[in-house]
Design a protein around this motif. Structure first.
Motif, PDB file in Angstrom:
ATOM      1  N   GLU A 178       0.863  -1.181   0.000  1.00 37.41           N
ATOM      2  CA  GLU A 178       0.000   0.000   0.000  1.00 37.41           C
ATOM      3  C   GLU A 178       0.898   1.228   0.000  1.00 37.41           C
ATOM      4  OE1 GLU A 178      -3.256   0.321  -0.032  1.00 37.41           O
ATOM      5  OE2 GLU A 178      -3.909  -1.762   0.298  1.00 37.41           O
ATOM      6  N   VAL A 179       0.600   2.164  -0.863  1.00 34.22           N
ATOM      7  CA  VAL A 179       1.427   3.362  -0.940  1.00 34.22           C
ATOM      8  C   VAL A 179       0.671   4.545  -0.354  1.00 34.22           C
ATOM      9  CG1 VAL A 179       2.666   4.928  -2.465  1.00 34.22           C
ATOM     10  CG2 VAL A 179       2.540   2.490  -3.011  1.00 34.22           C
ATOM     11  N   LEU A 180       1.335   5.266   0.513  1.00 36.04           N
ATOM     12  CA  LEU A 180       0.797   6.527   1.028  1.00 36.04           C
ATOM     13  C   LEU A 180       1.622   7.654   0.425  1.00 36.04           C
ATOM     14  CD1 LEU A 180       0.148   6.340   4.881  1.00 36.04           C
ATOM     15  CD2 LEU A 180      -1.538   6.508   3.057  1.00 36.04           C
ATOM     16  N   ARG A 181       0.921   8.699   0.063  1.00 37.32           N
ATOM     17  CA  ARG A 181       1.644   9.866  -0.435  1.00 37.32           C
ATOM     18  C   ARG A 181       0.923  11.107   0.063  1.00 37.32           C
ATOM     19  NH1 ARG A 181       4.863  12.575  -3.631  1.00 37.32           N
ATOM     20  NH2 ARG A 181       3.941  14.168  -4.953  1.00 37.32           N
ATOM     21  N   LEU A 182       1.661  11.944   0.785  1.00 33.98           N
ATOM     22  CA  LEU A 182       1.107  13.182   1.337  1.00 33.98           C
ATOM     23  C   LEU A 182      -0.204  12.929   2.078  1.00 33.98           C
ATOM     24  CD1 LEU A 182       1.825  15.465  -1.757  1.00 33.98           C
ATOM     25  CD2 LEU A 182       3.227  15.140   0.290  1.00 33.98           C
ATOM     26  N   GLY A 183      -0.242  11.845   2.840  1.00 30.88           N
ATOM     27  CA  GLY A 183      -1.391  11.570   3.691  1.00 30.88           C
ATOM     28  C   GLY A 183      -2.544  10.875   3.003  1.00 30.88           C
ATOM     29  N   LYS A 184      -2.400  10.569   1.691  1.00 32.88           N
ATOM     30  CA  LYS A 184      -3.490   9.903   0.972  1.00 32.88           C
ATOM     31  C   LYS A 184      -2.999   8.588   0.402  1.00 32.88           C
ATOM     32  CE  LYS A 184      -6.040  13.934  -0.481  1.00 32.88           C
ATOM     33  NZ  LYS A 184      -5.877  15.141  -1.194  1.00 32.88           N
ATOM     34  N   ASN A 185      -3.946   7.669   0.187  1.00 31.33           N
ATOM     35  CA  ASN A 185      -3.590   6.439  -0.516  1.00 31.33           C
ATOM     36  C   ASN A 185      -3.214   6.797  -1.942  1.00 31.33           C
ATOM     37  OD1 ASN A 185      -5.686   5.629   1.656  1.00 31.33           O
ATOM     38  ND2 ASN A 185      -4.587   3.755   1.131  1.00 31.33           N
ATOM     39  N   ASN A 186      -2.125   6.209  -2.391  1.00 33.31           N
ATOM     40  CA  ASN A 186      -1.700   6.534  -3.751  1.00 33.31           C
ATOM     41  C   ASN A 186      -1.302   5.265  -4.486  1.00 33.31           C
ATOM     42  OD1 ASN A 186      -1.326   8.498  -5.752  1.00 33.31           O
ATOM     43  ND2 ASN A 186       0.889   8.422  -5.452  1.00 33.31           N
ATOM     44  N   GLY A 187      -2.110   4.229  -4.334  1.00 29.35           N
ATOM     45  CA  GLY A 187      -1.814   3.007  -5.064  1.00 29.35           C
ATOM     46  C   GLY A 187      -1.793   1.802  -4.151  1.00 29.35           C
ATOM     47  N   SER A 188      -2.298   0.691  -4.672  1.00 30.00           N
ATOM     48  CA  SER A 188      -2.335  -0.552  -3.928  1.00 30.00           C
ATOM     49  C   SER A 188      -1.896  -1.632  -4.896  1.00 30.00           C
ATOM     50  CB  SER A 188      -3.776  -0.777  -3.464  1.00 30.00           C
ATOM     51  OG  SER A 188      -3.851  -1.971  -2.738  1.00 30.00           O
ATOM     52  N   PHE A 189      -0.900  -2.405  -4.517  1.00 29.52           N
ATOM     53  CA  PHE A 189      -0.317  -3.363  -5.459  1.00 29.52           C
ATOM     54  C   PHE A 189      -0.288  -4.761  -4.872  1.00 29.52           C
ATOM     55  CE2 PHE A 189       1.543   0.790  -6.041  1.00 29.52           C
ATOM     56  CZ  PHE A 189       1.514   0.980  -7.418  1.00 29.52           C
ATOM     57  N   ILE A 190      -0.483  -5.746  -5.728  1.00 31.00           N
ATOM     58  CA  ILE A 190      -0.202  -7.133  -5.355  1.00 31.00           C
ATOM     59  C   ILE A 190       1.267  -7.344  -5.717  1.00 31.00           C
ATOM     60  CG2 ILE A 190      -0.803  -9.551  -5.714  1.00 31.00           C
ATOM     61  CD1 ILE A 190      -3.205  -8.024  -4.778  1.00 31.00           C
ATOM     62  N   THR A 191       2.070  -7.742  -4.753  1.00 31.88           N
ATOM     63  CA  THR A 191       3.521  -7.782  -4.987  1.00 31.88           C
ATOM     64  C   THR A 191       3.882  -8.582  -6.230  1.00 31.88           C
ATOM     65  OG1 THR A 191       3.728  -7.738  -2.610  1.00 31.88           O
ATOM     66  CG2 THR A 191       5.728  -8.165  -3.850  1.00 31.88           C
ATOM     67  N   LYS A 192       3.233  -9.728  -6.381  1.00 28.78           N
ATOM     68  CA  LYS A 192       3.587 -10.613  -7.494  1.00 28.78           C
ATOM     69  C   LYS A 192       3.292  -9.990  -8.846  1.00 28.78           C
ATOM     70  CE  LYS A 192       2.622 -15.021  -5.262  1.00 28.78           C
ATOM     71  NZ  LYS A 192       1.243 -15.176  -4.822  1.00 28.78           N
ATOM     72  N   GLU A 193       2.349  -9.047  -8.843  1.00 28.62           N
ATOM     73  CA  GLU A 193       1.909  -8.519 -10.138  1.00 28.62           C
ATOM     74  C   GLU A 193       2.458  -7.139 -10.434  1.00 28.62           C
ATOM     75  OE1 GLU A 193      -2.276  -8.634  -9.652  1.00 28.62           O
ATOM     76  OE2 GLU A 193      -2.324 -10.818  -9.363  1.00 28.62           O
ATOM     77  N   THR A 194       3.458  -6.733  -9.674  1.00 23.74           N
ATOM     78  CA  THR A 194       3.963  -5.384  -9.909  1.00 23.74           C
ATOM     79  C   THR A 194       5.483  -5.381  -9.918  1.00 23.74           C
ATOM     80  OG1 THR A 194       3.756  -3.099  -9.231  1.00 23.74           O
ATOM     81  CG2 THR A 194       4.019  -4.707  -7.495  1.00 23.74           C
ATOM     82  N   THR A 195       6.033  -4.224 -10.201  1.00 23.65           N
ATOM     83  CA  THR A 195       7.485  -4.101 -10.225  1.00 23.65           C
ATOM     84  C   THR A 195       7.884  -2.954  -9.312  1.00 23.65           C
ATOM     85  OG1 THR A 195       7.426  -2.477 -11.986  1.00 23.65           O
ATOM     86  CG2 THR A 195       7.578  -4.792 -12.649  1.00 23.65           C
ATOM     87  N   PRO A 196       9.106  -2.987  -8.797  1.00 24.66           N
ATOM     88  CA  PRO A 196       9.570  -1.881  -7.960  1.00 24.66           C
ATOM     89  C   PRO A 196       9.397  -0.542  -8.671  1.00 24.66           C
ATOM     90  CG  PRO A 196      11.104  -3.693  -7.805  1.00 24.66           C
ATOM     91  CD  PRO A 196      10.082  -4.090  -8.839  1.00 24.66           C
ATOM     92  N   ALA A 197       9.560  -0.514  -9.974  1.00 25.56           N
ATOM     93  CA  ALA A 197       9.445   0.764 -10.683  1.00 25.56           C
ATOM     94  C   ALA A 197       8.052   1.363 -10.523  1.00 25.56           C
ATOM     95  CB  ALA A 197       9.768   0.562 -12.158  1.00 25.56           C
ATOM     96  N   ASP A 198       7.017   0.500 -10.605  1.00 23.00           N
ATOM     97  CA  ASP A 198       5.650   1.002 -10.444  1.00 23.00           C
ATOM     98  C   ASP A 198       5.439   1.554  -9.045  1.00 23.00           C
ATOM     99  OD1 ASP A 198       4.948   0.350 -12.984  1.00 23.00           O
ATOM    100  OD2 ASP A 198       4.160  -1.642 -12.456  1.00 23.00           O
TER     101      ASP A 198
END
Ligand SMILES: Nc1ncnc2c1ncn2[C@@H]1O[C@H](COP(=O)(O)OP(=O)(O)OP(=O)(O)O)[C@@H](O)[C@H]1O
Ligand SMILES: [Mg+2]
Lengths: 403, 274
Positions: free
Chosen positions: B218-238
């Motif tokens: 789960e990504v937080l950015r400036l106090g808001k959710n900014n993306g939710s990823f399934i580890t297997k289906e994503t890359t560090p770049a994303d």
């Protein structure tokens, strides 16, 4: 997962003999963990200096007087010890002791209260004042320094109000005054000593057995024997010397009894540890689910209680309560004693015995200078110098710990 | 799908002028590791403190095992089975390792219970076992925590979280001060906790660590959710893009290009804004 922890190779092992205890002790001292060593050395120096200057210093009569002189302020300083552990200060204890003494005097002399009822009421007043102040400190977060400074002034006013036009109330002999004019007969004292030694030894051996059964490092028999010998020597010396005069004063037993009880509670119970935790890192204590407000409240209440008891002991020794009871150097000596005894002003570090040892230092300096007929101007300057030296030593020791 | 151990919805928290959390949501599932990532000041620790009752959020709903709960103080969270390793560790430097492990819950035994007499032997035995099982090397459990190394302190804080047999473990940058092998130990531990069916929340700035143990990110950015990823289906770049806000820029690019398209209908073939 089941292997027992192998000792870290860097850990310096301590062997089971007197020599290696001495070594490990020396190591601790060199690394700035001075404990009570400086204050014990200080007491020895004080004793030698005053005895050289006036051979009456170490006489049974004078030592008895000394213990009677320090019992009241010493009892107050037991409460201060707890407050300092929190990293706070209580400036009101002198005034609280004066108010409670005034309450005591009025109840006994004007209202005809019995001794026990008057003492209990006076102590209850001390507790109530402590509770009142702690509401501002713990609940509302007003700095203790300011709240108790206000208390210092206001309770002194209350004391004058209670004493009214009388100014001074003389206590009848018997009753309250017996607190400081009762001396233990040798039979009573030696039975007390025997009981203390037996209980202490039983506790230590039991602990050692438990820890050995659990495979934990435990004190060796040599170490336990050394500690018992030290304890017996101190108690026996006190008994032998003081019995040559009137006997061991009850007031001394009361004061040291409080020190020992507080010492045990602080090191062995959950409550005691919570006070150390709040003094060390109150946010960590809060996050660990401790009731920080309640703990802080309790400490100021206990300080109020000990201030009241100290006030009662002082009134008992002087056979009177006056407008100046609890004022003057009572507060400053009580705080200075604990600091000289090695309790950190920054909270979280110190033992209850610092109240006992520091009180003895201040008391014997004061007593010794009285014997020499020195002016109180000199007395104040010397006491200030000792306090400064003690705090400097503590600061340097802490630096050694961090380096 | 399994029910969430903990679910937090619409969490907002402000500190004077700062909106540290703005309508953030978050969930942790049993037997699963969720990583919470974001730049410094993104609000990760603030979210952790809201969930653990250390600093309750101003707004929002927290569900524990499906039930709404109120986290007013730390004890509320611990009694539910939420254990937290705070970023600042929350240790008492003046107390020894055993005392810190059992801070606020020292053991008592028999009649000693009445006066709170601590059972030091039992606590010391268990402390040794626990630290050994975590492969923590500390010279003596009677050392004051203040004289331990940064990594040892962190290990003590982690060990303390596990002492209460929690259902949900929150680790706020647990490996920040740890050496290579100790970091490995903590990551192995995270995996073990997950295999034992616990829900684990891991906060870390090290994406290598995150990708090696987390199931979801789960990504937080400036106090808001900014993306939710399934580890297997994503890359560090994303994930990095979500953390730094590069995705915001893409959206901006997209909107800008859409506008261009609108304003210039006769334009040539559009580049795909993705
Ligand atoms: N006690 C506080 N008082 C005022 N502002 C605070 C407080 N705690 C956090 N903040 C602010 O809230 C925001 C989020 O902080 P938070 O500690 O949650 O960030 P974080 O994501 O954990 O960052 P880091 O990766 O550096 O640990 C920051 O802007 C911070 O300045
Ligand atoms: Mg943080």
């Amino acid at each position: 997962m089941t292997t027992s922890p192998s000792p870290d190779p860097r850990l310096i092992a301590t062997g089971n003999n007197v020599r290696s205890y001495a070594q490990s002790w020396g190591r601790r001292v060199r690394h700035g963990q001075l404990g009570v060593l400086p204050v014990v050395l200080g007491l020895i120096v004080i004793a030698v200096v005053f005895q050289t200057a006036n051979p009456n210093f170490l006489t049974p009569l004078n030592l008895t007087n000394l213990t009677l002189q320090v019992a009241a302020t010493g009892t107050i300083s037991v409460g201060i010890f707890l407050v300092l552990l929190l990293g706070e200060v209580d400036l009101s204890v002198g005034s609280i002791s004066g108010v409670c003494a005034a309450v005591l005097g009025v109840l006994v002399v004007n209202q005809g209260f019995g001794t026990a009822a008057a003492i209990l009421t006076a102590v209850a007043v001390g507790i109530a004042i402590g509770l009142f102040q702690s509401l501002f400190i713990a609940r509302l977060g007003v700095p203790a320094f300011v709240v108790t400074l206000a208390g210092l002034i206001a309770w002194q006013g209350l004391q004058l109000y209670i004493l009214g036009g009388q100014g001074t109330i003389n206590l009848p002999t018997g009753g309250i005054t017996e607190l400081t004019s009762t001396f233990l007969s040798p039979a009573v004292w030696w039975s007390l000593v025997a009981a203390i030694i037996v209980i202490n030894l039983a506790v230590q051996l039991n602990e050692r057995r438990q820890r050995r059964n659990a495979g934990l490092p435990a004190r060796s028999l040599v170490q336990i024997a050394l500690r018992q010998t030290l304890l017996i020597s101190i108690l026996a010396a006190a008994g032998i010397v003081l019995s040559q005069d009137r006997g061991v004063p009850l007031a001394l037993v009361i004061f040291t009894g409080f020190v020992v009880i507080v010492g045990i509670v602080m090191t062995r119970t959950r409550y005691g540890q919570s006070v150390y935790a709040v003094g060390g890192n109150s946010e960590a204590a809060r996050r660990a689910g401790m009731k920080v407000q309640l703990i802080r409240t309790s400490v100021f209440v206990i300080a109020g209680m000990f201030a009241a008891i100290g006030g009662i002991l002082a009134a008992s020794r002087l056979f009177a309560v006056s407008q100046s009871s609890g004022s003057g150097d009572v507060l400053l000596n009580a705080i200075a004693a604990v600091v000289i005894g090695g309790t950190s002003l920054f909270g979280g570090r110190g033992t209850a015995y610092s109240a006992l040892l520091g009180t003895l230092v201040i008391g014997s300096i004061s007593n010794g200078m009285d014997l020499l007929g020195l002016n109180s101007s000199i007395k104040l300057m010397i006491t200030g110098g000792v306090l400064l030296a003690a705090v400097t030593l503590d600061t340097l020791a802490r630096r050694g710990r961090q380096a | 799908m399994v029910a969430a151990t903990l679910e937090a919805v619409g969490i907002s928290k402000r500190y004077e002028a700062v909106r540290a959390l703005d309508d953030a949501h978050f969930a942790a599932y049993p037997g699963s590791v969720v990583a919470l990532v974001g730049d410094n000041g993104a609000g990760k620790s603030t979210l952790v403190k809201a969930i653990s009752g250390a600093a309750p959020a101003g707004e929002g709903v927290i569900l524990f095992e499906g039930q709404p709960v109120s986290m007013r103080q730390p004890a509320d969270a611990t009694s539910l089975g939420i254990a937290t390793v705070f970023q600042d560790l929350a240790l008492c430097d003046n107390l020894d390792v055993v005392a810190n492990l059992y801070l606020g819950r020292a053991r008592t035994r028999g009649i000693g219970r009445l006066i709170g007499w601590r059972d030091e032997t039992a606590m010391e035995i268990h402390a040794n076992e626990l630290l050994t099982s975590l492969a923590v090397s500390i010279p003596s459990v009677r050392t004051p925590v203040g004289s331990l190394s940064g990594g040892q302190r962190q290990s003590v804080a982690i060990a303390r979280a596990l002492l209460a047999s929690p259902k949900l473990v929150i680790l706020d940058e647990p490996t920040a001060a740890l050496g290579v092998s100790q970091t490995r130990q903590v990551l192995d531990l995270v995996t073990r906790l997950k295999d034992n069916g616990l829900a684990v929340v891991l906060i870390s700035h090290n994406l290598g660590d995150v990708f090696s143990v987390a199931d979801r990110i789960e990504v937080l950015r400036l106090g808001k959710n900014n993306g939710s990823f399934i580890t297997k289906e994503t890359t560090p770049a994303d994930v990095v893009a979500a953390i730094t806000g590069a995705t915001d820029d893409k959206i901006a690019q997209y909107l800008a290009s859409a506008e261009r398209k609108h304003n210039a209908p006769a334009g040539g073939p559009e580049r795909n804004p993705q």
